[in-house]
Design an enzyme around this catalytic site. Sequence first.
Site, PDB file in Angstrom:
ATOM      1  N   ARG A 199       0.589  -1.139   0.054  1.00 12.12           N
ATOM      2  CA  ARG A 199       0.381   0.012   0.381  1.00 12.12           C
ATOM      3  C   ARG A 199       0.815   1.317  -0.112  1.00 12.12           C
ATOM      4  NH1 ARG A 199      -3.027  -3.631  -0.895  1.00 12.12           N
ATOM      5  NH2 ARG A 199      -4.955  -4.444  -0.222  1.00 12.12           N
TER       6      ARG A 199
ATOM      7  N   SER B 199     -10.525  -0.975   2.532  1.00 11.65           N
ATOM      8  CA  SER B 199     -10.386  -0.878   3.863  1.00 11.65           C
ATOM      9  C   SER B 199     -10.094   0.729   3.714  1.00 11.65           C
ATOM     10  CB  SER B 199      -8.293  -1.371   3.603  1.00 11.65           C
ATOM     11  OG  SER B 199      -9.365  -3.181   3.056  1.00 11.65           O
TER      12      SER B 199
ATOM     13  N   GLU C  65      -5.684   4.216   6.014  1.00 14.19           N
ATOM     14  CA  GLU C  65      -4.725   3.684   4.174  1.00 14.19           C
ATOM     15  C   GLU C  65      -5.821   4.888   3.284  1.00 14.19           C
ATOM     16  OE1 GLU C  65      -5.570   0.126   1.735  1.00 14.19           O
ATOM     17  OE2 GLU C  65      -7.019   0.933   0.689  1.00 14.19           O
TER      18      GLU C  65
HETATM   19  P1  FAD Z   1      -8.661   8.914  -5.616  1.00 16.24           P
HETATM   20  O1  FAD Z   1      -9.244   8.403  -4.840  1.00 16.24           O
HETATM   21  O2  FAD Z   1      -9.188   9.796  -6.753  1.00 16.24           O
HETATM   22  O3  FAD Z   1      -7.498   9.259  -5.127  1.00 16.24           O
HETATM   23  C1  FAD Z   1      -6.555   8.191  -4.366  1.00 16.24           C
HETATM   24  C2  FAD Z   1      -4.829   9.507  -4.531  1.00 16.24           C
HETATM   25  O4  FAD Z   1      -4.353   9.420  -5.465  1.00 16.24           O
HETATM   26  C3  FAD Z   1      -5.052  11.018  -3.628  1.00 16.24           C
HETATM   27  O5  FAD Z   1      -4.074  11.064  -3.146  1.00 16.24           O
HETATM   28  C4  FAD Z   1      -4.562  12.174  -5.096  1.00 16.24           C
HETATM   29  O6  FAD Z   1      -4.424  13.437  -5.560  1.00 16.24           O
HETATM   30  C5  FAD Z   1      -3.576  10.566  -6.070  1.00 16.24           C
HETATM   31  N1  FAD Z   1      -4.437  10.944  -7.634  1.00 16.24           N
HETATM   32  C6  FAD Z   1      -5.269  10.285  -8.316  1.00 16.24           C
HETATM   33  N2  FAD Z   1      -5.206  10.357  -9.758  1.00 16.24           N
HETATM   34  C7  FAD Z   1      -3.884  10.957  -9.743  1.00 16.24           C
HETATM   35  C8  FAD Z   1      -2.372  11.342 -10.807  1.00 16.24           C
HETATM   36  N3  FAD Z   1      -3.470  10.839 -12.007  1.00 16.24           N
HETATM   37  N4  FAD Z   1      -1.965  11.127 -11.064  1.00 16.24           N
HETATM   38  C9  FAD Z   1      -0.794  11.387  -9.108  1.00 16.24           C
HETATM   39  N5  FAD Z   1      -1.988  11.574  -8.578  1.00 16.24           N
HETATM   40  C10 FAD Z   1      -3.419  10.845  -8.314  1.00 16.24           C
HETATM   41  N6  FAD Z   1      -7.734  -0.895  -2.748  1.00 16.24           N
HETATM   42  C11 FAD Z   1      -6.624  -1.687  -2.854  1.00 16.24           C
HETATM   43  O7  FAD Z   1      -5.689  -1.364  -3.244  1.00 16.24           O
HETATM   44  N7  FAD Z   1      -6.882  -2.851  -3.089  1.00 16.24           N
HETATM   45  C12 FAD Z   1      -8.305  -3.072  -2.559  1.00 16.24           C
HETATM   46  O8  FAD Z   1      -9.061  -4.214  -2.806  1.00 16.24           O
HETATM   47  C13 FAD Z   1      -9.018  -2.381  -2.653  1.00 16.24           C
HETATM   48  N8  FAD Z   1     -10.680  -2.540  -2.806  1.00 16.24           N
HETATM   49  C14 FAD Z   1     -11.696  -1.281  -2.326  1.00 16.24           C
HETATM   50  C15 FAD Z   1     -12.741  -1.452  -2.092  1.00 16.24           C
HETATM   51  C16 FAD Z   1     -13.632  -0.377  -2.192  1.00 16.24           C
HETATM   52  C17 FAD Z   1     -14.703  -1.095  -1.419  1.00 16.24           C
HETATM   53  C18 FAD Z   1     -13.092   0.752  -2.209  1.00 16.24           C
HETATM   54  C19 FAD Z   1     -14.229   1.738  -2.355  1.00 16.24           C
HETATM   55  C20 FAD Z   1     -11.717   1.018  -2.617  1.00 16.24           C
HETATM   56  C21 FAD Z   1     -11.392   0.063  -2.424  1.00 16.24           C
HETATM   57  N9  FAD Z   1      -9.878   0.328  -2.307  1.00 16.24           N
HETATM   58  C22 FAD Z   1      -8.669  -1.062  -2.723  1.00 16.24           C
HETATM   59  C23 FAD Z   1      -9.024   1.468  -2.586  1.00 16.24           C
HETATM   60  C24 FAD Z   1      -9.246   2.556  -4.295  1.00 16.24           C
HETATM   61  O9  FAD Z   1      -9.586   1.588  -4.793  1.00 16.24           O
HETATM   62  C25 FAD Z   1      -7.515   2.700  -4.462  1.00 16.24           C
HETATM   63  O10 FAD Z   1      -6.721   2.910  -3.481  1.00 16.24           O
HETATM   64  C26 FAD Z   1      -7.760   3.238  -5.666  1.00 16.24           C
HETATM   65  O11 FAD Z   1      -6.091   2.942  -6.530  1.00 16.24           O
HETATM   66  C27 FAD Z   1      -8.092   4.748  -5.509  1.00 16.24           C
HETATM   67  O12 FAD Z   1      -8.067   5.296  -6.916  1.00 16.24           O
HETATM   68  P2  FAD Z   1      -8.900   6.303  -7.327  1.00 16.24           P
HETATM   69  O13 FAD Z   1      -8.678   7.173  -8.844  1.00 16.24           O
HETATM   70  O14 FAD Z   1     -10.601   6.378  -6.299  1.00 16.24           O
HETATM   71  O15 FAD Z   1      -8.253   7.632  -6.095  1.00 16.24           O
HETATM   72  N1  EPU Z   2     -11.701 -10.235   9.559  1.00 16.38           N
HETATM   73  C1  EPU Z   2     -11.879 -10.638  10.791  1.00 16.38           C
HETATM   74  N2  EPU Z   2     -13.425  -9.667  10.926  1.00 16.38           N
HETATM   75  C2  EPU Z   2     -13.163  -8.741   9.937  1.00 16.38           C
HETATM   76  C3  EPU Z   2     -13.014  -8.976   8.610  1.00 16.38           C
HETATM   77  C4  EPU Z   2     -11.397  -9.663   8.866  1.00 16.38           C
HETATM   78  O1  EPU Z   2     -11.598 -11.509  11.617  1.00 16.38           O
HETATM   79  O2  EPU Z   2     -14.258  -8.094   9.735  1.00 16.38           O
HETATM   80  C5  EPU Z   2     -10.464 -11.293   9.351  1.00 16.38           C
HETATM   81  C6  EPU Z   2     -10.591 -12.633   7.893  1.00 16.38           C
HETATM   82  O3  EPU Z   2     -11.385 -13.265   8.661  1.00 16.38           O
HETATM   83  C7  EPU Z   2      -9.080 -12.611   7.210  1.00 16.38           C
HETATM   84  C8  EPU Z   2      -8.172 -12.054   8.106  1.00 16.38           C
HETATM   85  O4  EPU Z   2      -9.100 -10.826   8.391  1.00 16.38           O
HETATM   86  O5  EPU Z   2      -8.604 -14.231   8.626  1.00 16.38           O
HETATM   87  C9  EPU Z   2      -8.359 -10.985   6.716  1.00 16.38           C
HETATM   88  O6  EPU Z   2      -9.322 -10.771   5.739  1.00 16.38           O
HETATM   89  P1  EPU Z   2      -9.098 -10.469   3.871  1.00 16.38           P
HETATM   90  O7  EPU Z   2      -9.628 -11.808   3.290  1.00 16.38           O
HETATM   91  O8  EPU Z   2     -11.293  -9.828   4.008  1.00 16.38           O
HETATM   92  O9  EPU Z   2      -8.340  -9.360   4.196  1.00 16.38           O
HETATM   93  P2  EPU Z   2      -8.194  -7.712   4.796  1.00 16.38           P
HETATM   94  O10 EPU Z   2      -7.004  -8.071   5.199  1.00 16.38           O
HETATM   95  O11 EPU Z   2      -9.707  -7.428   5.537  1.00 16.38           O
HETATM   96  C10 EPU Z   2      -7.259  -6.723   2.914  1.00 16.38           C
HETATM   97  C11 EPU Z   2      -6.688  -5.588   1.980  1.00 16.38           C
HETATM   98  C12 EPU Z   2      -8.426  -5.299   0.738  1.00 16.38           C
HETATM   99  C13 EPU Z   2      -7.840  -6.382  -0.468  1.00 16.38           C
HETATM  100  C14 EPU Z   2      -8.385  -7.882   0.285  1.00 16.38           C
HETATM  101  C15 EPU Z   2      -8.079  -9.311  -0.083  1.00 16.38           C
HETATM  102  C16 EPU Z   2      -5.485  -4.470   3.869  1.00 16.38           C
HETATM  103  C17 EPU Z   2      -6.006  -3.450   4.025  1.00 16.38           C
HETATM  104  N3  EPU Z   2      -7.026  -4.509   2.702  1.00 16.38           N
HETATM  105  O12 EPU Z   2      -7.837  -6.725   2.921  1.00 16.38           O
HETATM  106  O13 EPU Z   2      -7.778  -3.990   0.513  1.00 16.38           O
HETATM  107  O14 EPU Z   2      -9.342  -6.534  -1.296  1.00 16.38           O
HETATM  108  O15 EPU Z   2      -7.070  -7.920   2.070  1.00 16.38           O
HETATM  109  O16 EPU Z   2      -7.125  -8.898  -0.456  1.00 16.38           O
HETATM  110  O17 EPU Z   2      -4.556  -4.765   2.374  1.00 16.38           O
HETATM  111  C18 EPU Z   2      -8.259  -2.260   0.739  1.00 16.38           C
HETATM  112  O18 EPU Z   2      -7.167  -1.463   0.134  1.00 16.38           O
HETATM  113  O19 EPU Z   2      -9.021  -1.073  -0.064  1.00 16.38           O
HETATM  114  C19 EPU Z   2      -8.821  -3.365   0.258  1.00 16.38           C
HETATM  115  C20 EPU Z   2     -10.426  -3.229   0.113  1.00 16.38           C
END
Ligand code: FAD
Ligand code: EPU
Length: 347
Positions: A175, A248, A343
């Site tokens: 991250r 997250s 995050e």
């Molecule tokens: P924004 O939120 O618009 O911006 C994020 C940052 O990047 C800000 O600081 C912004 O100023 C900067 N920025 C944006 N575009 C540019 C550019 N072109 N040049 C320079 N700076 C820029 N993240 C994960 O890693 N794994 C996941 O599984 C995951 N699951 C998610 C699930 C949900 C439901 C949600 C809502 C979010 C999740 N995220 C996850 C977080 C998010 O999707 C990522 O961080 C994504 O990359 C953000 O993209 P964005 O375009 O929305 O960025």
């Molecule tokens: N867990 C719990 N309770 C909860 C949530 C999770 O006990 O309410 C436990 C699960 O049972 C599991 C562990 O925590 O043992 C990990 O959970 P999960 O697999 O759901 O993933 P996470 O660690 O909670 C991370 C990323 C997600 C990504 C998933 C899948 C971060 C901060 N988050 O979540 O990324 O989608 O793994 O790879 O690393 C994001 O960054 O926004 C994001 C959604």
Amino acid sequence: MYLCFMDSNPVITIHQNFSLRQYNTFGMQVNAREYTEISEESQIPALLRLIGRYDGKVLFLGGGSNMLFTQDFNGLVVRIATKGIEIVDQDDEFVYVRGMAGETWDDFVQYCVLRNFGGLENLSLIPGNVGSCPIQNIGAYGVEVKDTFYMLDAVSLRTGEFREFFPDECAFGYRSSAFKHELKGQYLILSVTFRLRKHPVLNTSYGSIPAELESLGEEPTVRSVAKAVTNIRRSKLPDPQEIGNAGSFFKNPVVSNQQFNELRTAYPDIPAYAADNLTKLAAGWMIEQCGWKGYREGDAGVHARQALVLVNYGTATGSQIYTLAIQIIESVRSKFGVILEPEVNII
Ligand code: FAD
Ligand code: EPU
């Protein structure tokens, strides 16, 4: 609204007191003092001149899916909306695919999945845009952007110089990247190119993927893994169209092996993952153990199926979500002696 001219052509439209509600997935009702969208690369020179007037008070926005606005933005918000996906090179083994910064990340992933280009399928359905994906090196289900990242094109906000960044210049980590730290706020990312496999090597190491493939009755392929990941995500994570959230809210904390061993003695069930001679803990588990899962006060809450996700049920303010986050940090610190770090980007 007014227009910014360059060589007497209006190239950039600026809106004043512009609501960002539909441009952040938390659904926060905040305003940008000024707002513009960039949909063509030809607008960049004018944008760079314009930015000079704001004394650093400029915020780039992609999909707004990693932002928590706790207040109005007293400057210029620039939403990057440049579109395009292109195969830029290939050889027997690899295909190089470039996405423009404003391209929706999942559209880019599905473009690759449909063509059986391997490497991004585990990153299906992550919200946001291509231009933001390297900033926190997005990751899910055992894969991170850095695994297939080839290079990105960016422009320096200070000098206007266009340059390329290759992986060894990006300092990718969990991250994290140089763009979140030492290069923060210095570059606008214009496009990102990935090196994907023509003969895919699938990653089904993440626990629930094999089980989901089995229940789908499908052999592992680029498409079936993408489908399995999509199903798993839909079952756990709230859809921002329905409930405001930014995924997250906290990072999973990385601690020393010694601290982990002490925690494991006290909490034998604590989930943990090896991480380069350190141990990564599951923040969601710790938050749940502190009793927060499903908590709600007014419209600010902790998601009932994933305690790592803070949610806005409708009218919560950014400050209410922030206050909740601080309470969670404090209770996890008090119970486990571990400090959670957000995050999301907090404004
Ligand atoms: P924004 O939120 O618009 O911006 C994020 C940052 O990047 C800000 O600081 C912004 O100023 C900067 N920025 C944006 N575009 C540019 C550019 N072109 N040049 C320079 N700076 C820029 N993240 C994960 O890693 N794994 C996941 O599984 C995951 N699951 C998610 C699930 C949900 C439901 C949600 C809502 C979010 C999740 N995220 C996850 C977080 C998010 O999707 C990522 O961080 C994504 O990359 C953000 O993209 P964005 O375009 O929305 O960025
Ligand atoms: N867990 C719990 N309770 C909860 C949530 C999770 O006990 O309410 C436990 C699960 O049972 C599991 C562990 O925590 O043992 C990990 O959970 P999960 O697999 O759901 O993933 P996470 O660690 O909670 C991370 C990323 C997600 C990504 C998933 C899948 C971060 C901060 N988050 O979540 O990324 O989608 O793994 O790879 O690393 C994001 O960054 O926004 C994001 C959604």
